[in-house]
Every structure is written in C-alpha cells, then in structure tokens.
Design an enzyme around this catalytic site. Structure first.
Site, mmCIF file in Angstrom:
data_model
loop_
_atom_site.group_PDB
_atom_site.id
_atom_site.type_symbol
_atom_site.label_atom_id
_atom_site.label_comp_id
_atom_site.label_asym_id
_atom_site.label_seq_id
_atom_site.Cartn_x
_atom_site.Cartn_y
_atom_site.Cartn_z
ATOM 1 N N GLY A 165 -54.293 51.935 -27.919
ATOM 2 C CA GLY A 165 -54.182 51.797 -26.532
ATOM 3 C C GLY A 165 -55.437 52.292 -25.796
ATOM 4 O O GLY A 165 -55.329 51.779 -24.597
ATOM 5 N N HIS A 208 -43.536 43.358 -30.724
ATOM 6 C CA HIS A 208 -44.724 43.716 -31.731
ATOM 7 C C HIS A 208 -44.076 43.579 -33.106
ATOM 8 O O HIS A 208 -43.146 44.487 -33.377
ATOM 9 C CB HIS A 208 -45.079 45.057 -31.346
ATOM 10 N N GLU A 275 -50.860 42.906 -37.831
ATOM 11 C CA GLU A 275 -49.960 42.999 -36.546
ATOM 12 C C GLU A 275 -50.149 41.874 -35.711
ATOM 13 O O GLU A 275 -51.171 41.454 -35.541
ATOM 14 C CB GLU A 275 -50.435 44.457 -35.996
ATOM 15 N N ASN A 289 -54.299 46.866 -39.955
ATOM 16 C CA ASN A 289 -54.632 48.175 -40.263
ATOM 17 C C ASN A 289 -54.717 48.308 -41.725
ATOM 18 O O ASN A 289 -53.831 48.070 -42.318
ATOM 19 C CB ASN A 289 -53.509 49.129 -39.652
ATOM 20 N N ARG A 291 -54.655 50.287 -44.228
ATOM 21 C CA ARG A 291 -53.898 51.570 -44.703
ATOM 22 C C ARG A 291 -52.538 51.618 -44.541
ATOM 23 O O ARG A 291 -52.021 50.614 -44.426
ATOM 24 C CB ARG A 291 -54.705 52.833 -43.695
ATOM 25 N N ARG A 337 -39.632 58.326 -34.923
ATOM 26 C CA ARG A 337 -40.748 59.323 -35.056
ATOM 27 C C ARG A 337 -40.363 60.804 -34.155
ATOM 28 O O ARG A 337 -40.161 60.544 -32.934
ATOM 29 C CB ARG A 337 -41.890 58.872 -34.564
#
Length: 449
Positions: A165, A208, A275, A289, A291, A337
């Site tokens: 962001g 998303h 994404e 990404n 990874r 999380r």
C-alpha cells in the site's frame, strides 16, 4: 534432495520452514540477530549463526553475513521465507554465484514480477486479464492527465516498485490527480528509492482474490485454488479464506487454467501467488508475489499439499508430483493474523508474553513462534501467530473459528484477538458479503461509536 538448508528469516515462518525440513530429514541452520537469540527457530535448529544486531538492515537483510553463514555451516541451499530477502533478485544472483541454491524462482523471474510496470506487461503477454491503465511509468503531469482522461476517473496511482500500500494514492478527478501523483512519488522514493509511478482504473468495490501456483521451472505448472484476502486494513491483509465465498465453479475453473497456463509459458519455478482484484464477474491482475505467502496455510488445509515440501523438492530439481486434474479441494479454511497490536488503533505492542495458550482440537492449526515468557521485540513486524481453522463447510469453519478464538490466550501485550471475536459475529462476515474496503468502514464506525 538437499542435506542442509539455511533459513534466512525469523519468527513463525522460520519455524514453519524448519519443521518441513526436519520432516524430510534435512539438517537446518538458523540465522538470527542478537534480539532473537532466544527465538524458537534458533532453539530448534541443528545449528545457528548470529548475523548481526537487531536492526534488520544489519542482520536479516545483510547478504554478506548470510552467505558467510552458508559457507561456515556448509548449507547447500537457502529458504528465504517471506519478507526480508525473499523477493530480492540480487540475493538470488549472489547465492547462485556462490554455488548455493535459492529456494524460490529464478532471479530473472523475481526481477520481472518485482517491477509492477514490467509485471503488468508480462501479465498481458502471458494472457492474464489486467486493470485498464498505463503500460509505462508516468513521467510528466501532461502525460498523467492524458492517461487519466483515457481510462476515466477515479484512478489509482501506484508505485512501480511498491508493495503493502505504500506509494499508492486515489484521485477522484483531474483537480486532485497531480497532487496525488506528487504525493505517491515522494512516498515511493522514500520507501523504495524509486519514484516511478503508473496509473490504473480505480475499482470501487472489488474483492482481493489470489491464485496459488506451483511451477517446476521446466514448463509444468498447476494452480492450487484461490484465497479471498479482501478483509484488509491499509492494504494489509487481516483475514484470509479458501475458497472464496464470491466465486462459482465455472469462474474458478477458468481462472485456475488461465494462471496455470501463464506459469507454464513463463517456466515459473517454485511457489508463487498471482493476485487479482475481482469485481462484477471480472478478474484484473494487480501483481505476482514470487514467494511463499503469509496465508499459504489455508491452501494447505484445503488441498492437503505441503507447499514448503513442494518448494524444497522443486529447488532440488524435482518434479511437481501432481497434475492439475489430480488436485482435490476439501472443505473450507480461514486464517486470522494475530498481531501484538491494539485491536482498534493497531499501534504495535511489543513486550513480554506473560501467559500464552494457543487453541487446539480438530481442524485447528496455529503457526506461531511465540511462547510464555517470549519477548516480542520492537524491531520487526508484530505478528504473534496465525490461527488457521478448517471445516467441512464454511459454516462449520466459522463455528470452529469462534471456539478457537475464545480459547486463544495472549497476556502481557495487547493483541488483535478482540477484533476477530467481534468480526466473527458480524452478519456480513457470516454471509461472506464483503470487499476490500469493508474492514476499514467497519473500524471507522467502531471508532465513532
């Protein structure tokens, strides 16, 4: 397979990789800063090397120290986890020059997908659907205004080298776009040392959605389903689930094949995530990404595939070991999380965990390097751990998550557990009816109440 792997990371992801290595009979080397001497991954590794002081730039980002640790211990390969050096092409190049395997994609693949403008060009060439916008960095205000007029307002101005962001601004009209671009450039320059920006159409209420992929580096690749990561705060993911409540089977099948085909063309190596923003039945590529993702456990829970095992096998020259039509999706999984932060203001809360009791039971997994008496240092991210829950259905998963959240005890520091206990009872969450702006609107109402 490798006989010894160095884990160039810390916290729960270092412990996650260490456990996978131990299951495969691979010896492990932990590197750590002086702040992490008592960290769980250091305690459990076969060998450990201190690589510097607490500051990440002098330890976990210190490439010469990590290479020296490989040479001292005889490690054949490095697993970078996520964050730190995991998407650093120069690091991958240096390891290769020293005859050390990088457990991840090639340096060129990292470089291509790490630059947002080049990634978008590559996505178009690979047949991935993209958000309408500029194909090159915007160099002047005149060009900025021209592109915005072509794609229409509102627009999103994004840093080419950005992430998380940072260097991202919304402009609703021509009157504020020049100022927004200047602000984005300044933020990008400070964060990434690169003030290049590009423009995309701003989508008002997207979700998303990301697709987990695996490639063998030789032209074979599979898509391991999607994750819905729409519950975000300041573009940082908070809650992730698989599969998405918003998609039907026809949409899934189409986007899986599109992504797998793109990775075959690219000859992508290892694990990666493509994404997208998803709105009104359409997918729009935003980034890749290169990874392992923080939220990878939800994919593991619904597929039964250990992504770190797969990364290790592929990096050692092995095959995928599975074909697309052999992948089976079972049930539903959600990850929360749990951070050492104030649950409303999200101000970090480093300190000593005085009491720690993770939940257990059928379908409950906690990925955490925390323990009672562990001191959360102020130098790194504030993640305490990830609570991952699986159920046969989404309703069962939510039921099990509610119980697990009630069991989870973290005392001595503030945590985001109260936020998740509040979210789990909201009807929009129960119905899967949310977009990427939902959580910020919810938090704003909470703060005003």
């Amino acid at each position: 397979m490798f006989s010894k792997v160095l884990i160039a990371n810390r916290g729960e992801i270092a412990l996650r990789v260490l456990r996978a290595c131990k299951e495969l009979g691979i010896a492990t080397v932990a590197v750590h800063s002086t702040a992490d001497t008592d960290a769980m991954h250091v305690r459990l590794a076969d060998e450990s090397v201190c690589i510097g002081p607490p500051q990440a730039a002098e330890s976990y980002l210190n490439i010469p120290s990590i290479v020296a640790a490989c040479e001292i211990t005889g490690a054949e390969a490095v697993h970078p986890g996520y964050g730190f050096l995991s998407e650093n092409a120069r690091f991958a190049d240096i390891l290769e020059a020293h005859g050390i395997a990088f457990i991840g994609p090639t340096a060129d693949q990292i470089r291509t997908m790490g630059d947002k403008i080049e990634a978008k060009r590559t996505a178009v060439a690979l047949g991935l659907p993209v958000v309408p916008g500029s194909t090159d960095a915007i160099r002047s205000d005149k060009e900025l205004l021209r592109v915005c007029e072509e794609i229409g307002y509102p627009v999103l101005i994004k840093a080419a080298a950005g992430g998380g962001g940072r260097g991202m601004k919304i402009a609703l009209s021509a009157e504020d776009v020049v100022q927004a671009a200047a602000s984005a450039r300044a933020e990008a320059k400070a964060a990434f040392g690169n003030d290049d920006v590009y423009i995309e159409r701003y989508l008002a209420t997207p979700r998303h959605i990301e697709i987990q992929v695996l490639g063998d580096g030789k032209g074979d690749a599979v898509a391991l389903g999607e994750r819905d990561c729409s519950l975000q705060r300041r573009h940082q993911k908070v809650w992730e689930e698989a599969r998405s409540p918003a998609l039907d089977e026809a949409q899934r099948e189409k986007i899986y094949e599109t992504c797998a085909d793109a990775m075959r063309k690219m000859k992508y190596r290892g694990a990666g995530t493509i994404e997208f923003l998803y709105e009104n039945g359409e997918f729009f590529f935003i980034e890749m990404n290169t990874r392992l993702q923080v939220e990878h456990p939800v994919t593991e829970m619904i597929t039964g595939i250990d992504l770190v095992h797969a990364q290790l096998a592929i990096a050692a020259g092995g095959s995928l070991g599975i074909k697309q039509d052999e992948i089976r999706f079972q049930g539903h999984a959600i990850e929360c999380r749990i951070n050492a932060e104030h649950p409303q203001t999200f101000i970090p809360s480093p300190g000593v965990i005085t009491h720690y009791h993770p939940p257990g039971g059928l379908g409950v997994r906690v990925d955490s390097a925390a323990y009672q008496g562990y001191r959360i240092p102020p130098h790194y991210d504030s993640l305490i751990g990830k609570l991952i829950v699986h159920g046969n259905t989404r309703a069962e998963c939510l039921m099990r998550l509610r119980r697990a959240l009630d069991e989870f005890v973290v005392d001595g520091v503030q945590s985001t557990l109260p936020l998740f206990r509040e979210l789990i009872d909201h009807p929009d969450i129960a119905n899967g009816d949310y977009d990427i702006h939902w959580l910020e609107h919810f938090l704003a109402k909470d703060a005003a109440a």
